[in-house]
Design an enzyme around this catalytic site. Structure first.
Site, PDB file in Angstrom:
ATOM      1  N   SER A  46       0.754   6.588 -15.135  1.00  0.00           N
ATOM      2  CA  SER A  46      -0.176   5.513 -15.484  1.00  0.00           C
ATOM      3  C   SER A  46      -0.858   5.709 -16.844  1.00  0.00           C
ATOM      4  CB  SER A  46      -1.222   5.331 -14.380  1.00  0.00           C
ATOM      5  OG  SER A  46      -0.612   4.810 -13.237  1.00  0.00           O
ATOM      6  N   LYS A  64      -7.667   6.049  -1.705  1.00  0.00           N
ATOM      7  CA  LYS A  64      -7.547   4.578  -1.657  1.00  0.00           C
ATOM      8  C   LYS A  64      -8.381   3.930  -0.550  1.00  0.00           C
ATOM      9  CE  LYS A  64      -3.035   3.834  -3.768  1.00  0.00           C
ATOM     10  NZ  LYS A  64      -1.737   3.184  -3.666  1.00  0.00           N
ATOM     11  N   ASP A 113      -1.234  -3.278  -5.369  1.00  0.00           N
ATOM     12  CA  ASP A 113       0.074  -2.733  -4.973  1.00  0.00           C
ATOM     13  C   ASP A 113       0.971  -3.814  -4.365  1.00  0.00           C
ATOM     14  OD1 ASP A 113      -0.155  -0.042  -5.753  1.00  0.00           O
ATOM     15  OD2 ASP A 113      -1.224   0.505  -3.910  1.00  0.00           O
ATOM     16  N   TYR A 129      10.751   4.668  -7.232  1.00  0.00           N
ATOM     17  CA  TYR A 129      11.266   4.399  -8.584  1.00  0.00           C
ATOM     18  C   TYR A 129      11.737   5.663  -9.296  1.00  0.00           C
ATOM     19  CZ  TYR A 129       6.496   5.596 -10.044  1.00  0.00           C
ATOM     20  OH  TYR A 129       5.298   6.229 -10.236  1.00  0.00           O
TER      21      TYR A 129
HETATM   22  P1  NAP Z   1       2.551   7.554   3.293  1.00  0.00           P
HETATM   23  O1  NAP Z   1       1.331   6.751   3.587  1.00  0.00           O
HETATM   24  O2  NAP Z   1       2.491   9.035   3.402  1.00  0.00           O
HETATM   25  O3  NAP Z   1       3.712   7.030   4.302  1.00  0.00           O
HETATM   26  C1  NAP Z   1       4.982   7.618   4.306  1.00  0.00           C
HETATM   27  C2  NAP Z   1       5.922   6.869   5.259  1.00  0.00           C
HETATM   28  O4  NAP Z   1       7.219   7.448   5.144  1.00  0.00           O
HETATM   29  C3  NAP Z   1       5.539   6.971   6.733  1.00  0.00           C
HETATM   30  O5  NAP Z   1       5.949   5.796   7.377  1.00  0.00           O
HETATM   31  C4  NAP Z   1       6.378   8.173   7.197  1.00  0.00           C
HETATM   32  O6  NAP Z   1       6.680   8.149   8.577  1.00  0.00           O
HETATM   33  C5  NAP Z   1       7.652   7.955   6.423  1.00  0.00           C
HETATM   34  N1  NAP Z   1       8.411   9.196   6.199  1.00  0.00           N
HETATM   35  C6  NAP Z   1       8.144  10.156   5.267  1.00  0.00           C
HETATM   36  N2  NAP Z   1       9.063  11.143   5.345  1.00  0.00           N
HETATM   37  C7  NAP Z   1       9.918  10.795   6.341  1.00  0.00           C
HETATM   38  C8  NAP Z   1      11.088  11.404   6.909  1.00  0.00           C
HETATM   39  N3  NAP Z   1      11.559  12.569   6.454  1.00  0.00           N
HETATM   40  N4  NAP Z   1      11.712  10.751   7.894  1.00  0.00           N
HETATM   41  C9  NAP Z   1      11.255   9.574   8.381  1.00  0.00           C
HETATM   42  N5  NAP Z   1      10.158   8.941   7.892  1.00  0.00           N
HETATM   43  C10 NAP Z   1       9.496   9.554   6.888  1.00  0.00           C
HETATM   44  O7  NAP Z   1       3.124   7.256   1.847  1.00  0.00           O
HETATM   45  P2  NAP Z   1       2.969   5.904   0.970  1.00  0.00           P
HETATM   46  O8  NAP Z   1       1.808   6.007   0.091  1.00  0.00           O
HETATM   47  O9  NAP Z   1       3.095   4.756   1.910  1.00  0.00           O
HETATM   48  O10 NAP Z   1       4.262   5.993   0.011  1.00  0.00           O
HETATM   49  C11 NAP Z   1       5.568   5.814   0.537  1.00  0.00           C
HETATM   50  C12 NAP Z   1       6.597   5.675  -0.582  1.00  0.00           C
HETATM   51  O11 NAP Z   1       6.315   4.529  -1.366  1.00  0.00           O
HETATM   52  C13 NAP Z   1       6.648   6.858  -1.556  1.00  0.00           C
HETATM   53  O12 NAP Z   1       7.983   7.147  -1.840  1.00  0.00           O
HETATM   54  C14 NAP Z   1       5.953   6.333  -2.795  1.00  0.00           C
HETATM   55  O13 NAP Z   1       6.481   6.920  -3.972  1.00  0.00           O
HETATM   56  C15 NAP Z   1       6.353   4.862  -2.733  1.00  0.00           C
HETATM   57  N6  NAP Z   1       5.365   4.030  -3.456  1.00  0.00           N
HETATM   58  C16 NAP Z   1       5.795   3.341  -4.549  1.00  0.00           C
HETATM   59  C17 NAP Z   1       4.923   2.562  -5.256  1.00  0.00           C
HETATM   60  C18 NAP Z   1       5.404   1.796  -6.470  1.00  0.00           C
HETATM   61  O14 NAP Z   1       4.557   1.366  -7.263  1.00  0.00           O
HETATM   62  N7  NAP Z   1       6.687   1.570  -6.629  1.00  0.00           N
HETATM   63  C19 NAP Z   1       3.570   2.473  -4.866  1.00  0.00           C
HETATM   64  C20 NAP Z   1       3.155   3.185  -3.727  1.00  0.00           C
HETATM   65  C21 NAP Z   1       4.085   3.972  -3.030  1.00  0.00           C
HETATM   66  P3  NAP Z   1       5.633   8.745   9.673  1.00  0.00           P
HETATM   67  O15 NAP Z   1       4.596   7.672   9.887  1.00  0.00           O
HETATM   68  O16 NAP Z   1       6.472   8.958  10.882  1.00  0.00           O
HETATM   69  O17 NAP Z   1       5.069  10.012   9.111  1.00  0.00           O
END
Ligand code: NAP
Length: 284
Positions: free
Chosen positions: A21, A70, A106, A225
């Site tokens: 960022s 957040k 987001d 990404y």
């Molecule tokens: P988070 O709140 O920690 O949630 C992670 C999610 O992924 C949960 O549903 C978790 O399942 C699941 N998960 C993680 N590892 C897993 C595995 N090995 N097997 C099965 N399920 C798994 O994280 P978040 O903030 O939502 O972010 C999630 C993703 O979105 C990340 O990759 C992040 O980089 C991406 N993201 C991208 C942007 C963008 O601007 N492009 C913005 C925000 C986030 P459980 O509930 O079972 O633990």
């Protein structure tokens, strides 16, 4: 150039050392010749209240907010935008003369990039979300707001999937499926979105769904990404599906924050170019 007129914005998170960022926003400010600068602040959870007081005391124009603040930052703000309130998380704060307003860009960043890049009408979509974390909640609430037909949630932890389903069910038809319910969930899904970190660098060979969930009539979208095209997207594209990468969500959540702070249109091409260059140079 930083002068006595420069307005400061920044990122509150822990950690923040990996964030793209600051580079992205500073390139945008420079391109638009705006007297703004963006810094990253590594803030421990127990220091968040004092850090927010610092926004007012130091006259920062605003901040972005990332993990783990957040949700907890909301109680320190004066006003929460309705969409951010519905999501239950804030990723952007605007300081209006000491009055702090929390927004969530987001989900709107995701939708803006999805519509711009695919040209697809959201109101026709039956969406299957893989994952039920914070990013899934922002995307699901915004898709519900945009009137998608249905949202199906598949998550490793069923309890978390059910919690997200209960959260969005007032606004959209919602159901929860088990990860081994592939046939049932995918039958008439039109848009599949990966919101988990499965497939993210360095685990680039991992896929969040089995191969037989994918086919040429699907639109497949990934919030990740890094890499720019995950194995999920490469596989789906090779099968003839339309694909959409998470880079657009990242650029647009930043662009919307930029617009809230400056009142100017964000130079999204410059922002994208800056992030792509950094990722290609191996920045994580
Ligand atoms: P988070 O709140 O920690 O949630 C992670 C999610 O992924 C949960 O549903 C978790 O399942 C699941 N998960 C993680 N590892 C897993 C595995 N090995 N097997 C099965 N399920 C798994 O994280 P978040 O903030 O939502 O972010 C999630 C993703 O979105 C990340 O990759 C992040 O980089 C991406 N993201 C991208 C942007 C963008 O601007 N492009 C913005 C925000 C986030 P459980 O509930 O079972 O633990």
């Amino acid at each position: 150039m930083i002068t006595s007129k420069t307005k400061l914005v920044g990122l509150f998170g822990h950690p923040v050392g990996h964030s793209q960022s600051p580079l992205m926003h500073n390139a945008a400010f420079e391109h638009k010749r705006l007297a703004f600068a963006y810094a990253a602040f590594d803030i421990l959870p127990e220091d968040l209240g004092e850090a927010v007081a610092g926004i007012r005391a130091l006259g920062l124009r605003g901040v972005n907010v990332t993990i783990p603040h957040k949700e907890t930052i909301m109680r320190h703000l004066d006003e929460i935008d309705p969409l951010a309130a519905r999501i239950g998380a804030v990723n952007t704060v605007v300081n209006d003369g000491g009055h702090l307003i929390g927004y969530n860009t987001d989900g709107t960043g995701y939708v803006r990039s999805f519509v711009e890049e695919t040209g697809v009408l959201l109101s026709n979509q039956v969406v299957t979300l893989i994952g039920a974390g914070g990013a899934a909640r922002a995307v699901a609430c915004t898709l519900a707001d945009k009137g998608v037909r249905e949202i199906r949630i598949v998550n490793r932890s069923r309890e978390r999937a059910q919690k997200l389903a209960a959260h969005i069910s007032p606004w959209v038809k919602t159901s929860v499926y088990a990860p081994d319910d592939g046939n049932a969930v995918m039958t008439d899904t039109t848009l599949l979105i990966n919101t988990t970190s499965i497939g993210m660098y360095p685990n680039v060979d991992e896929m969040p769904v089995p191969l037989d969930w994918l086919h040429s009539d699907l639109i497949v979208s990934d919030l990740i990404y890094n890499p720019l095209e995950t194995k999920l997207l490469t596989t789906a594209r090779e099968l003839g599906a339309m694909v959409h990468s998470g880079i657009g969500m990242f650029i647009n959540q930043g662009a919307l924050a930029f617009e809230l702070w400056t009142g100017e249109e964000a130079p999204t091409d410059i922002m994208r170019e800056t992030v792509l260059k950094q990722l290609q140079q191996g920045g994580q």
